[in-house]
Scaffold this motif. Structure first.
Motif, PDB file in Angstrom:
ATOM      1  N   ALA A  25       0.810  -1.223   0.000  1.00  0.00           N
ATOM      2  CA  ALA A  25       0.000   0.000   0.000  1.00  0.00           C
ATOM      3  C   ALA A  25       0.846   1.278   0.000  1.00  0.00           C
ATOM      4  O   ALA A  25       0.578   2.177  -0.806  1.00  0.00           O
ATOM      5  CB  ALA A  25      -0.980  -0.014   1.165  1.00  0.00           C
ATOM      6  N   PRO A  26       1.853   1.411   0.859  1.00  0.00           N
ATOM      7  CA  PRO A  26       2.646   2.652   0.818  1.00  0.00           C
ATOM      8  C   PRO A  26       3.342   2.865  -0.526  1.00  0.00           C
ATOM      9  O   PRO A  26       3.459   3.993  -0.989  1.00  0.00           O
ATOM     10  CB  PRO A  26       3.673   2.466   1.943  1.00  0.00           C
ATOM     11  N   ASN A  27       3.793   1.794  -1.161  1.00  0.00           N
ATOM     12  CA  ASN A  27       4.430   1.934  -2.468  1.00  0.00           C
ATOM     13  C   ASN A  27       3.434   2.413  -3.511  1.00  0.00           C
ATOM     14  O   ASN A  27       3.769   3.232  -4.367  1.00  0.00           O
ATOM     15  CB  ASN A  27       5.057   0.611  -2.905  1.00  0.00           C
ATOM     16  N   GLN A  28       2.221   1.916  -3.452  1.00  0.00           N
ATOM     17  CA  GLN A  28       1.199   2.367  -4.390  1.00  0.00           C
ATOM     18  C   GLN A  28       0.878   3.831  -4.171  1.00  0.00           C
ATOM     19  O   GLN A  28       0.768   4.599  -5.119  1.00  0.00           O
ATOM     20  CB  GLN A  28      -0.065   1.511  -4.255  1.00  0.00           C
ATOM     21  N   VAL A  29       0.741   4.235  -2.916  1.00  0.00           N
ATOM     22  CA  VAL A  29       0.453   5.634  -2.596  1.00  0.00           C
ATOM     23  C   VAL A  29       1.610   6.516  -3.047  1.00  0.00           C
ATOM     24  O   VAL A  29       1.407   7.567  -3.661  1.00  0.00           O
ATOM     25  CB  VAL A  29       0.174   5.810  -1.083  1.00  0.00           C
ATOM     26  N   LYS A  30       2.832   6.080  -2.761  1.00  0.00           N
ATOM     27  CA  LYS A  30       4.015   6.847  -3.179  1.00  0.00           C
ATOM     28  C   LYS A  30       4.032   7.022  -4.691  1.00  0.00           C
ATOM     29  O   LYS A  30       4.249   8.127  -5.195  1.00  0.00           O
ATOM     30  CB  LYS A  30       5.297   6.156  -2.713  1.00  0.00           C
ATOM     31  N   ASN A  31       3.790   5.943  -5.426  1.00  0.00           N
ATOM     32  CA  ASN A  31       3.809   6.024  -6.886  1.00  0.00           C
ATOM     33  C   ASN A  31       2.698   6.921  -7.423  1.00  0.00           C
ATOM     34  O   ASN A  31       2.912   7.679  -8.372  1.00  0.00           O
ATOM     35  CB  ASN A  31       3.714   4.625  -7.492  1.00  0.00           C
ATOM     36  N   GLN A  32       1.530   6.858  -6.820  1.00  0.00           N
ATOM     37  CA  GLN A  32       0.428   7.715  -7.248  1.00  0.00           C
ATOM     38  C   GLN A  32       0.735   9.180  -6.932  1.00  0.00           C
ATOM     39  O   GLN A  32       0.466  10.061  -7.748  1.00  0.00           O
ATOM     40  CB  GLN A  32      -0.879   7.294  -6.579  1.00  0.00           C
ATOM     41  N   LEU A  33       1.296   9.439  -5.770  1.00  0.00           N
ATOM     42  CA  LEU A  33       1.645  10.805  -5.394  1.00  0.00           C
ATOM     43  C   LEU A  33       2.760  11.346  -6.272  1.00  0.00           C
ATOM     44  O   LEU A  33       2.726  12.503  -6.693  1.00  0.00           O
ATOM     45  CB  LEU A  33       2.054  10.842  -3.918  1.00  0.00           C
ATOM     46  N   LEU A  34       3.711  10.518  -6.599  1.00  0.00           N
ATOM     47  CA  LEU A  34       4.803  10.912  -7.486  1.00  0.00           C
ATOM     48  C   LEU A  34       4.258  11.263  -8.870  1.00  0.00           C
ATOM     49  O   LEU A  34       4.614  12.297  -9.443  1.00  0.00           O
ATOM     50  CB  LEU A  34       5.828   9.784  -7.577  1.00  0.00           C
ATOM     51  N   ALA A  35       3.371  10.457  -9.391  1.00  0.00           N
ATOM     52  CA  ALA A  35       2.760  10.736 -10.696  1.00  0.00           C
ATOM     53  C   ALA A  35       1.932  12.018 -10.649  1.00  0.00           C
ATOM     54  O   ALA A  35       1.988  12.834 -11.572  1.00  0.00           O
ATOM     55  CB  ALA A  35       1.894   9.555 -11.134  1.00  0.00           C
ATOM     56  N   ALA A  36       1.199  12.213  -9.575  1.00  0.00           N
ATOM     57  CA  ALA A  36       0.391  13.430  -9.430  1.00  0.00           C
ATOM     58  C   ALA A  36       1.280  14.668  -9.332  1.00  0.00           C
ATOM     59  O   ALA A  36       0.965  15.719  -9.908  1.00  0.00           O
ATOM     60  CB  ALA A  36      -0.506  13.325  -8.200  1.00  0.00           C
TER      61      ALA A  36
END
Length: 119
Positions: free
Chosen positions: A28-39
């Protein structure tokens, strides 16, 4: 004749359920990090990139009309701080990319009434 004999207990064991939950929590944290990075990258491009005939200075001027420019810069700063802390421990390449984007933001100042001016 079936190759495998049917089993009576096809339900996952408690250990299987826990292992699956742990895997999801770790991911979950990796998914959130990747989504935040893309945003972050997308937001940077929308605000600071030259898109058609509209320049970043024109965009900032328009955002100043509603007071949103200072708010967007504050959000950008908070997201940047979070990403740098997170990426410093996990992904040096992404950290360098985010830092380069942040450093590419034009020099600016924010007045006490929240008006952003590009220097």
């Amino acid at each position: 004749m079936p190759l495998l004999a049917p089993t009576e207990n096809v339900q996952p064991t408690q250990a299987d359920k826990i292992a699956r939950q742990v895997s999801r929590l770790i991911e979950a944290p990796n998914q959130v990090k990747n989504q935040l990075l893309a945003a972050y990258k997308h937001g940077h491009s929308l605000l600071w990139g030259n898109q058609g005939e509209v320049t970043p200075a024109q965009r900032i001027a328009k955002l100043n009309e509603t007071g949103a420019a200072a708010e967007l810069l504050a959000i950008e700063g908070a997201v940047f701080a979070f990403l740098t802390q997170t990426l410093a421990q996990q992904d040096a390449g992404a950290l360098a990319e985010v830092t380069a984007l942040h450093e590419a933001i034009p020099a600016h100042s924010i007045s006490q009434d929240g008006i952003v001016t590009l220097d």
